[in-house]
Design an enzyme around this catalytic site. Structure first.
Site, short mmCIF file in Angstrom:
data_model
loop_
_atom_site.label_atom_id
_atom_site.label_comp_id
_atom_site.label_asym_id
_atom_site.label_seq_id
_atom_site.Cartn_x
_atom_site.Cartn_y
_atom_site.Cartn_z
N TRP A 23 0.83 -1.21 0.00
CA TRP A 23 0.00 0.00 0.00
C TRP A 23 0.86 1.25 0.00
CZ3 TRP A 23 -2.25 1.93 5.26
CH2 TRP A 23 -1.28 1.87 6.25
N ASP A 24 2.17 1.09 -0.25
CA ASP A 24 3.10 2.20 -0.08
C ASP A 24 2.82 3.37 -1.02
OD1 ASP A 24 5.69 1.09 1.73
OD2 ASP A 24 4.43 -0.42 0.79
N LYS A 69 2.31 -2.21 16.28
CA LYS A 69 3.56 -2.12 15.55
C LYS A 69 3.78 -0.73 14.99
CE LYS A 69 5.74 -3.99 11.36
NZ LYS A 69 5.54 -4.90 10.20
N GLN A 70 2.70 -0.11 14.52
CA GLN A 70 2.78 1.18 13.86
C GLN A 70 1.42 1.84 13.95
OE1 GLN A 70 3.13 0.64 9.46
NE2 GLN A 70 2.81 -1.52 9.91
N GLU A 109 -0.79 -4.60 11.91
CA GLU A 109 -0.16 -5.86 11.48
C GLU A 109 0.22 -6.80 12.61
OE1 GLU A 109 3.08 -4.75 8.83
OE2 GLU A 109 1.76 -5.02 7.11
#
Length: 799
Positions: A354-355, A613-614, A493
């Site tokens: 998805w970057d 995680k983020q 994630e």
């Protein structure tokens, strides 16, 4: 070292892979890592070359199961050039090796302005004397199929001969990522080599399953003096030319190697090998090629450069350099997506995630033709996404979390935890929010460019099919009257199931639900905007029954957003999970960025804890400015005031391990508008993620393209509050003392080079002279119209 150059002094085997990744040179068509030309792949060096979109599929046995993985292929090593010295008596020494040599000096210089990598070294040979070597290379930005390497040898105190071996090495595998070592890695087959004329060798091969033809031809010449002798050594996997050249003090030896690369994926090609040989034979000499290469880079910098003083500006320019090497104007002619690790290494197998969500907003305002090409990559794979949805029992389009050559799901079924050595099930394919990211990019591209032709055709087809998927996936809960989306994984994630659950996935991930509601509302907006004839034609093309639309409206207003303790929940039940003893883990481990791996190695699972995680919920603050986010929640029937958002930001800041390079970027962006005093810490982490290799060895496997592009967009849109919408540029700058001065030029609609500069609370906007219409600029307290050829300076209020 200057604002345009990065110097690496000395030779450090432990840092070579990081340097090689950061010194990669590319042009959007292909790229080559910054390895020493004499090196071969091993634990220290990795001279990889990658062509955009060149993938191959192999089957491996993992943990007793047969699995298939598709990888971006490491192509033959065109860079290969080694040398050794011959004394006056004709005796030859060993081939030069940096790992056994005692250097007098050694330096690499990456020149961003010129797009070159220079290596300068001096060493003493025990049998001959001191030799100086300077090598300069470029992957040509004007002609995407060419690369050049010039090597200058200077004998300081001796005479004799230097033997040079220039080769194309086809004996390569994918070996850049250590944790993939147990997988099949040999992607090249049917390798053939040969020679053309006296100075050119060639190599042709095919990828083993995708059957892509790859051809390289290399011309190696001695400039300024004839070589004493030469020999061609075509072999099965290596095409080699050896030269023996007289050398003496005051008589430098100059060896120029020019390489041409073509593949069967090229447009208008029938014979890649013939094209490569013809092109290298007709290529200009080294000085002329360098002139055209440097001129091409100068044009790119004029359109894309960002001016920020100090170290932050140096890093931002390095980030921009790598973005442009991966996604250049040449990309507009290719069928490729945004590889998460650039063309710089083999991590994530070169896949597209998805970057582009972090990349396209920058490209939209500088190289919109590249953005459109990247969106076309998604559109070409729309039929496959629709088939995937049907196979899952859904309508619409279900895009894969990882994409490659075609539209199938490339996410691995198993992943290796390097800490425990165990292969574990991988459920990240449940990140269906990738579809919302694609829809978001379609809409933002249109807002930035005004390209209604794309929005009303390909863009509309993607937007409607993604909206259709969300409407069909959402299930009404009769007890609450709310629609719910179950069994997904969010951007975090870490969490892929509930503790002890027998099925993967989570319910009502807030990011997934809110972005799904946004997609549905944008799709409905688009249908209302279209002329009646076009709307009918579009509905027929995607086979959408207008009777479906009332449900879209209903779902877009009634998707559930869970809360707990006065904050927005990451997903339903997040607040019921256990708290982690963060201090204890920080004491026990050097880095806890990858808590999932740490906990699994301890026999535990990250699914039990309130850890992230983020950014997950906070990603909403990255995608949507405060006013738009509040409107979204209001449409869903929830209140979102500044206090709730601040509490939510604080809550997740304390529970995030930042195991992704995107995490610091998003947190810095969000905090710039919520708690400015803490924002710079996270912005700085985003800037340093790759140059300092904060993720512990991952940058050597490829740079993090989304994070690099995101830091550029942090200046372009995050700090300025810039939004192209409603046929105007909206600006709402936020003061960030550490980044209080900046400037850049952007393309907006038909205007090329609209200048934006902030300095001492003065915002200056200049519109270049043209025949285009004036630009309307809207701030929070006023609106101005700036005609072509005019400059407007606005004094910003104190905040």
């Amino acid at each position: 070292m200057s604002e345009w150059t990065w110097d690496y002094e000395g030779y450090d085997p432990g840092a070579e892979r990081l340097r090689e990744s950061l010194c990669t040179l590319g042009n959007g068509y292909f790229a080559t890592r910054g390895a020493a030309p004499e090196s071969r792949a091993g634990l220290v060096h990795y001279p990889g070359t990658y062509a955009a979109g060149c993938y191959n599929r192999l089957e491996s046995t993992v943990a007793g199961r047969q699995v298939v993985n598709e990888d971006m292929v490491n192509l033959p090593n065109w860079l290969s050039l080694r040398f050794r010295l011959r004394c006056a008596d004709g005796s030859a020494g060993p081939w030069f090796s940096p790992d056994t040599c005692a250097f007098l000096s050694h330096r690499h210089t990456l020149d961003l302005r010129r797009g070159t990598l220079t290596r300068a070294l001096r060493y003493r040979d025990d049998d001959a004397g001191v030799l100086s070597v300077e090598q300069i290379r470029a992957v040509h930005m004007a002609d995407p199929h060419l690369a050049v390497l010039r090597t200058v040898f200077t004998a300081e105190d001796w005479s004799g001969q230097i033997e040079v071996e220039s080769a194309i090495d086809g004996d390569v595998v994918n070996g850049n990522v250590h944790r993939y070592r147990s997988l099949e890695r040999s992607h090249l087959a049917h390798v053939q080599t040969g020679a053309e004329e006296s100075d050119t060798v060639w190599l042709h091969c095919r990828t083993s399953s995708s059957d892509i033809g790859v051809a390289m031809a290399a011309r190696t010449v001695v400039t300024g003096q004839p070589s004493a002798s030469w020999r061609l050594h075509p072999a099965r996997h290596r095409a080699v030319r050896r030269l023996a050249i007289p050398i003496a003090p005051g008589r430098p030896v100059v060896v120029d190697k020019t390489m041409a690369l073509h593949t069967s994926r090229d447009a208008a090609i029938s014979d890649p090998l013939g094209a490569a040989v013809d092109q290298v034979s007709a290529a200009a000499d080294f000085p002329a090629l360098m002139d055209s290469h440097v001129a091409a880079w100068a044009r790119l910098w004029r359109h894309a450069d960002v001016q920020v003083p100090g170290q932050a500006g140096r890093v931002l320019r390095l980030h921009l350099f790598h973005v442009l090497q991966t996604l250049s104007p040449h990309t507009a002619d290719l069928d490729v997506g945004v590889p998460a690790r650039g063309l710089h290494g083999e991590a994530y197998r070169g896949h597209v995630f998805w970057d582009e969500l972090f990349v396209l907003p920058y490209l939209n305002l500088h190289f919109p033709e590249v953005s459109r090409a990247l969106l076309n990559y998604r559109h070409r794979r729309l039929p496959q996404a629709c088939r995937a949805a049907r196979q899952a029992g859904r309508t619409g389009a279900m895009y894969p979390w990882q994409s490659g050559s075609d539209g199938r799901e490339e996410t691995q079924q198993l992943h290796l935890n390097p800490r425990s050595g165990r292969w574990l099930p991988d459920h990240s394919r449940l990140q269906h929010h990738v579809g919302s990211a694609i829809a978001y990019n379609v809409w933002r591209y249109w807002e930035a460019t005004g390209d209604t032709e794309f929005l009303h055709t390909k863009g509309a087809e993607m937007l409607l099919q993604i909206a259709r998927f969300w409407a069909d996936t959402a299930v009404l809960d009769p007890e609450t009257g709310r629609f719910r989306i179950r069994g997904v994984v969010g951007p975090d994630e870490y969490h892929d199931s509930y503790p002890g659950a027998d099925r993967p996935g989570l319910d009502d991930n807030t990011y997934t639900n809110v972005t799904a509601a946004w997609v549905l509302s944008r799709a409905l907006d688009l249908l209302r905007r279209l002329p009646a004839w076009r709307r009918q034609e579009l509905l027929e093309r995607v086979m959408l029954n207008a009777d479906e639309l009332p449900k879209w409206e209903e779902v877009s207003r009634r998707l559930r957003v869970p809360y707990h303790q006065g904050v927005i929940s990451q997903f339903d039940g997040y607040g019921d999970l256990a708290e982690l003893d963060w201090d204890a883990y920080r004491e026990r481990y050097d880095s806890i960025r990858r808590l999932d791996r740490i906990l699994e190695a301890e026999g535990d699972t990250v699914n039990r804890y309130q850890v992230s995680k983020q950014a997950d919920v906070l990603m909403l603050g990255y995608l949507f400015p405060p006013g738009e986010l509040q409107q979204l929640f209001h449409r869903l029937g929830y209140g979102l005031d500044d206090e709730v958002w601040r509490r939510t930001v604080d809550y997740y800041l304390q529970r995030t391990s930042h195991g992704s390079t995107l995490s610091g970027l998003v947190h810095g962006w969000v905090l710039a508008r919520v708690r400015r005093a803490e924002a710079w810490k996270y912005c700085q982490e985003a800037l340093e993620a790759d140059i300092a290799d904060l993720q512990g060895g991952t940058t050597g496997e490829g740079i993090h393209l989304g994070a690099m592009a995101g830091t550029l967009d942090l200046v372009q849109r995050g700090l300025t509050g810039l939004e192209p919408r409603e046929d105007a540029l909206w600006l709402d700058p936020v003061p960030l003392p550490a980044l209080s001065e900046y400037g850049f030029a952007l393309r907006y609609r038909g205007h090329w080079g609209v200048g934006v500069r902030l300095q001492s609370r003065h915002l200056r906007i200049s519109v270049p002279d043209s025949e285009e219409s004036p630009i309307r600029v809207v701030l929070t307290d006023r609106a101005v119209t700036i005609a072509p050829g005019e400059t407007c300076t606005l004094v910003l209020p104190t905040r």
